[in-house]
Design an enzyme around this catalytic site. Structure first.
Site, PDB file in Angstrom:
ATOM      1  N   HIS A 170       0.835  -1.199   0.000  1.00  0.00           N
ATOM      2  CA  HIS A 170       0.000   0.000   0.000  1.00  0.00           C
ATOM      3  C   HIS A 170       0.874   1.255   0.000  1.00  0.00           C
ATOM      4  CE1 HIS A 170      -2.900  -2.983   1.504  1.00  0.00           C
ATOM      5  NE2 HIS A 170      -3.825  -2.183   1.027  1.00  0.00           N
ATOM      6  N   ASP A 196      -4.766  -5.817  -8.044  1.00  0.00           N
ATOM      7  CA  ASP A 196      -4.971  -5.184  -6.745  1.00  0.00           C
ATOM      8  C   ASP A 196      -5.177  -3.692  -6.998  1.00  0.00           C
ATOM      9  OD1 ASP A 196      -5.207  -4.841  -4.010  1.00  0.00           O
ATOM     10  OD2 ASP A 196      -3.383  -5.952  -3.515  1.00  0.00           O
TER      11      ASP A 196
END
EC number: 3.2.1.52
Length: 352
Positions: free
Chosen positions: A182, A252
């Site tokens: 992230h 993702d």
């Protein structure tokens, strides 16, 4: 049938705004992913899902709802599901009880979501727990790929019983690296042989059960310089060709740091999406960009439409079929009916 609607986007609030409705009508949008900010209570969630489906019945309503710390809806009757590590720990004590508990978790998870109108959850995590990754941690069933495979298969059986597809993540494995994709770009320097023998093994063992897969925003330099989610070698040649996977592949979240650097260069969301689709993804996710004016979402929609016209990516009917196959094939139980259903009540008694 839309030729190919590969984009999964999100919304900012508890109900659809005028801008949300316009975006969801875009022919390249194939679904929506919900977050905690989209949740107030069951009634609101059901109304929101009805609003989404009123725009287009084939939109796939998705959520990250695994159990443990990754569970978007936690009150107003939703069961607090355990982290997957709890099932791995139960396995050590009683293998049969653990597989039954995993099936029960899958059944309750899917039944409760579907009763509110949610079609699909990005679960289960197939990563191995090496004790190093803070982003994976107790989201993993354990360290042994055989145990992970058996517990995941049991959980997916429960999902299937309740009419929900599944998503194994994060291919070929995110558990070995410490960095969180992230906020950083993790690098796993192991050989392909080592990864296939261990972390990626569940994907081959589950190739008859998995309906979708989400690759990791991790670079495996001994295999490819690109992160797995943007690598044709990983997705087309290894996952599909070598491991025999035939279902849908999601990228993702394209807003994650691990998705924004490809071949050493910072890329736009459109560039990242085009690269992922050309590598073998069927759908791409852009999350948390609708908050505020939502300009990044609109730029992606416009950019992908332009890229399609210019032939920078191909709208594939096979990819659209894989997306449609993730939609539930039968009606869901209403919440009140679910609370009286024997199979649901039995499953509730098996959850640790």
């Amino acid at each position: 049938m839309t030729q190919h609607a590969p984009l999964i986007i999100d919304i900012a609030g508890l109900a659809l705004s005028k801008a949300d409705r316009k975006r969801l009508k875009h022919p390249l949008v194939g679904g929506i992913i919900l977050f905690g900010r989209n949740w107030q209570d069951r009634r609101q969630l059901a109304e929101l899902c009805d609003q989404i489906k009123s725009i287009r019945k084939d939109l796939l309503v998705c959520v990250d709802h695994e159990g443990g710390r990754v569970q978007r809806f936690r009150n107003d009757g939703f069961t607090h599901l355990p982290p997957m590590r709890a099932l791995g720990e139960l396995w050590i004590k009683d293998q049969l009880a653990a597989t039954n508990a995993a099936t029960a978790c899958g059944y309750v998870l899917a039944s409760e979501l579907r009763s509110c109108g949610v079609d699909f959850s990005f679960t289960p995590v197939l990563d191995l727990d090496y004790g190093e990754s803070s982003v994976i941690g107790d989201r993993a069933f354990g360290r042994d790929p055989r145990v992970v495979t058996l517990l995941a298969k049991s959980l997916m059986h429960g999902l299937l019983q309740a009419g929900m597809a599944n998503c194994g993540k994060h291919f070929p494995g995110h558990g070995f690296v410490k960095a969180d994709s992230h906020t950083a770009i993790p690098v796993d320097k192991r050989s392909l042989k080592a990864i296939l023998a261990d972390d990626a093994a569940p994907y081959e063992w589950l190739n008859t059960t998995l309906t979708s897969v989400m690759p990791a925003h991790v670079i495996y330099p001994k295999v490819d310089a690109r992160p797995a989610g943007f690598s044709e070698k990983w997705l087309t040649f290894i996952l599909r060709g070598q491991l025999g996977f035939g279902g849908a592949i999601f990228s993702d979240d394209l807003s994650m740091a691990g998705a924004r650097l490809i071949d050493g260069e910072q890329v736009s969301y459109t560039q990242a999406a085009v690269t992922a689709l050309n590598a073998g993804c069927d759908m791409v996710l852009l999350c948390n960009q609708s908050v505020g004016d939502g300009k990044p979402v609109d730029e992606l929609l416009d950019g992908m439409a332009e890229a399609l016209l210019k032939g920078r990516w191909e709208a594939l009917e096979s990819s659209e079929m894989r997306r449609l196959e993730l939609l539930p094939a039968r009606p869901a139980h209403g919440w009140d009916d679910l609370m009286l259903q024997p199979a649901y009540m039995h499953a509730m008694g098996l959850i640790p």
